[in-house]
Design a protein around this motif. Sequence first.
Motif, short mmCIF file in Angstrom:
data_model
loop_
_atom_site.label_atom_id
_atom_site.label_comp_id
_atom_site.label_asym_id
_atom_site.label_seq_id
_atom_site.Cartn_x
_atom_site.Cartn_y
_atom_site.Cartn_z
N LEU A 174 0.81 -1.21 0.00
CA LEU A 174 0.00 0.00 0.00
C LEU A 174 0.85 1.27 0.00
N GLY A 175 2.17 1.10 0.09
CA GLY A 175 3.06 2.26 0.13
C GLY A 175 3.15 2.87 1.51
N LYS A 176 2.80 2.08 2.53
CA LYS A 176 2.84 2.56 3.91
C LYS A 176 4.02 1.94 4.67
N VAL A 177 4.27 2.46 5.86
CA VAL A 177 5.35 1.95 6.71
C VAL A 177 4.73 1.23 7.91
N PRO A 178 4.89 -0.10 8.01
CA PRO A 178 4.33 -0.82 9.15
C PRO A 178 5.23 -0.73 10.38
N VAL A 179 4.60 -0.55 11.54
CA VAL A 179 5.33 -0.55 12.81
C VAL A 179 4.61 -1.52 13.75
N GLU A 180 5.33 -2.49 14.28
CA GLU A 180 4.73 -3.49 15.16
C GLU A 180 4.52 -2.92 16.57
N VAL A 181 3.32 -3.13 17.09
CA VAL A 181 2.95 -2.59 18.40
C VAL A 181 2.22 -3.68 19.18
N ASN A 182 2.46 -3.75 20.48
CA ASN A 182 1.75 -4.72 21.31
C ASN A 182 0.39 -4.18 21.75
N ASP A 183 -0.46 -5.07 22.24
CA ASP A 183 -1.86 -4.76 22.52
C ASP A 183 -2.04 -4.11 23.89
N PHE A 184 -1.82 -2.78 23.95
CA PHE A 184 -2.04 -2.00 25.16
C PHE A 184 -3.00 -0.86 24.83
N PRO A 185 -3.74 -0.33 25.80
CA PRO A 185 -4.67 0.76 25.52
C PRO A 185 -4.00 1.92 24.79
N GLY A 186 -4.60 2.34 23.67
CA GLY A 186 -4.08 3.47 22.91
C GLY A 186 -2.88 3.15 22.03
N PHE A 187 -2.36 1.87 22.15
CA PHE A 187 -1.18 1.45 21.39
C PHE A 187 -0.03 2.44 21.63
N VAL A 188 0.67 2.91 20.60
CA VAL A 188 1.73 3.91 20.81
C VAL A 188 1.21 5.30 20.46
N SER A 189 0.62 5.43 19.27
CA SER A 189 0.26 6.76 18.75
C SER A 189 -0.65 7.52 19.69
N ASN A 190 -1.77 6.91 20.07
CA ASN A 190 -2.73 7.64 20.89
C ASN A 190 -2.38 7.65 22.37
N ARG A 191 -1.55 6.72 22.80
CA ARG A 191 -1.10 6.75 24.20
C ARG A 191 -0.21 7.97 24.44
N ILE A 192 0.50 8.40 23.41
CA ILE A 192 1.36 9.58 23.52
C ILE A 192 0.62 10.85 23.09
N LEU A 193 -0.12 10.76 21.96
CA LEU A 193 -0.76 11.95 21.39
C LEU A 193 -1.90 12.47 22.26
N MET A 194 -2.80 11.60 22.69
CA MET A 194 -4.00 12.07 23.39
C MET A 194 -3.72 12.74 24.73
N PRO A 195 -2.80 12.21 25.56
CA PRO A 195 -2.47 12.95 26.78
C PRO A 195 -1.88 14.33 26.49
N MET A 196 -1.14 14.47 25.38
CA MET A 196 -0.62 15.79 25.01
C MET A 196 -1.76 16.75 24.68
N ILE A 197 -2.73 16.25 23.89
CA ILE A 197 -3.90 17.07 23.56
C ILE A 197 -4.69 17.40 24.82
N ASN A 198 -4.87 16.41 25.68
CA ASN A 198 -5.61 16.61 26.93
C ASN A 198 -4.92 17.65 27.82
N GLU A 199 -3.60 17.62 27.86
CA GLU A 199 -2.84 18.60 28.66
C GLU A 199 -2.97 20.00 28.07
N ALA A 200 -3.05 20.08 26.73
CA ALA A 200 -3.27 21.37 26.09
C ALA A 200 -4.64 21.93 26.46
#
Length: 283
Positions: A174-200
Motif C-alpha cells: 500500500l506504500g505505507k510503513v508498518p510498525v509493530e505494536v503490542n496490545d495496550f490501551p491506545g497502542f503507541v500513537s494515541n497513548r502519547i498523542l491524546m495525553p498531550m492534547i488533553n494537557e493542552a
Amino acid sequence: MKVKKIMVIGAGQMGSGIAQVCAQAGYELVLNDVKDKHLERGLEVIQRNLSRQVEKGRMTEREKEEVLGRIVRSTDLQDAKEVELVIEAAVENMEVKRQIFAQLDDFAPDHAILASNTSSLPITEIAAATNRPEQVIGMHFMNPVPVMKLVEIIRGLATADEVYKTIEQITHTLGKVPVEVNDFPGFVSNRILMPMINEAVYTLYEGVATKEAIDEVMKLGMNHPMGPLTLADFIGLDTCLYIMEILHDGFGDDKYRPCPLLRKYVKAGWLGRKSGRGFYRYE
C-alpha cells in the motif's frame, strides 16, 4: 497467504481512505456500510481525492477510472464470503466491533484475516468475539489515510506470526510503513498523542494561555505542523474524549483523566470541524 480481494467496513473518513489506497495498490475492493447514502458519500470523497491527483499530474484519467472500477459497493456483510482480508473501520465502539467480528467469523472464508482499524480498543477483546483469534489483528491507519505513511500493526494475544507477516507485506504494498505494536490501551500513537492534547486542553481550562497562544507555542517551539487544539478539532473532540476514557479505564491512572473542559465541549455538541465548532469556529 496471497490476498487479492479486500473488504473495508465503514465508508467514513477512515474507511474511504483505506479503500482508496487499497484500490490504488491494485486490490479488488468491496466497500461496505450499513446505508447506501454513506457509501455514496465515501465514494464521492474517493473521487475527489483521485481527481486532485489527476489535476496535479500524478495520475492519468484512465488510471483514476481503473482505481474506481476496482471498488464494488456493499450493504451486506455476507459479501465477505469472497474476500481474503477484511479491514473494519466502523465506529470506535467495542460492542459494535464485537458484533461485526462475530458476523464476519460466520461469513468470511475460514482462511480470511480479520483486521480492525481501531485507534485504541484492545485487539485481544475484539478477537475473542470470533472462533479464529489467531487470524485477528489490528491495522491502525493514520488520518488522512492517502497522505499519512504510518500503519500501527497490533498483535492480539493469539495473533499468528504468519498473519502478522501477511499484513506487514500488504502494508508495504500500500506504500505505507508498518510498525509493530503490542496490545495496550491506545497502542503507541494515541497513548502519547491524546495525553498531550488533553494537557493542552487543561492549559486552556486553567487560563495559562489562549488557544491561539497554546497552538503557536507547539507549532513554533516544538515544530508541530498544527497546534494540539487545532488537531483535536480535526480529529473530533468526541473521539479525543473517548480515547482518553479508554486510557483512563485501561490503566486506572489519573494522569489520563479527561479534562472537564473537553467533556463540556462534547456535551455541548462542539465536536470540532465536523460540527462547525470546537476550540475554533469553522464555516
